[in-house]
Write a protein that holds these residues in place. Sequence first.
Motif: not given
Length: 143
Positions: A30-31, A34, A65
């Motif tokens: 999950e962004r 993270n 990213f």
Amino acid sequence: MNMETARNILIHDDPETLMRYGITLSRSGERDRNLESLEIFDAITRQDPHNALAWSMWGGGLFRFDRYGEAEEKLRTALSIDPDCHLALRNLGSVYAQTLKNKRALDCFTRAARSGDPQIKAESAYLLGMMLLRLGEYELGWK
């Protein structure tokens, strides 16, 4: 757990719990989690600048990213602390592969594939094979 709670854990001298939490967040997929893990690894390395695992995890997170320059910097720091940190080698190999520094990627993956950790060893061997195939070394890549 939010960052304030995480900071309290770090402040109260439980960096191992914070490290485990950061690793869990980084593996969540999950962004937002993270991103939170990057803050945790930053905090850990500020408290303990010789923590190669924290530097490795931070670099690996930055890689996810597409922040390759920053990732390389963190991973090289991890390797300056522990030249045999196979996680850092595997992650740095991934940075080099993504930025088309193929010879450096091959070196990192080759070294990481010697890991005693079965997961890092398997992942590194796979990535090494993929790099060899990319470079047209088909016989070596299939071995």
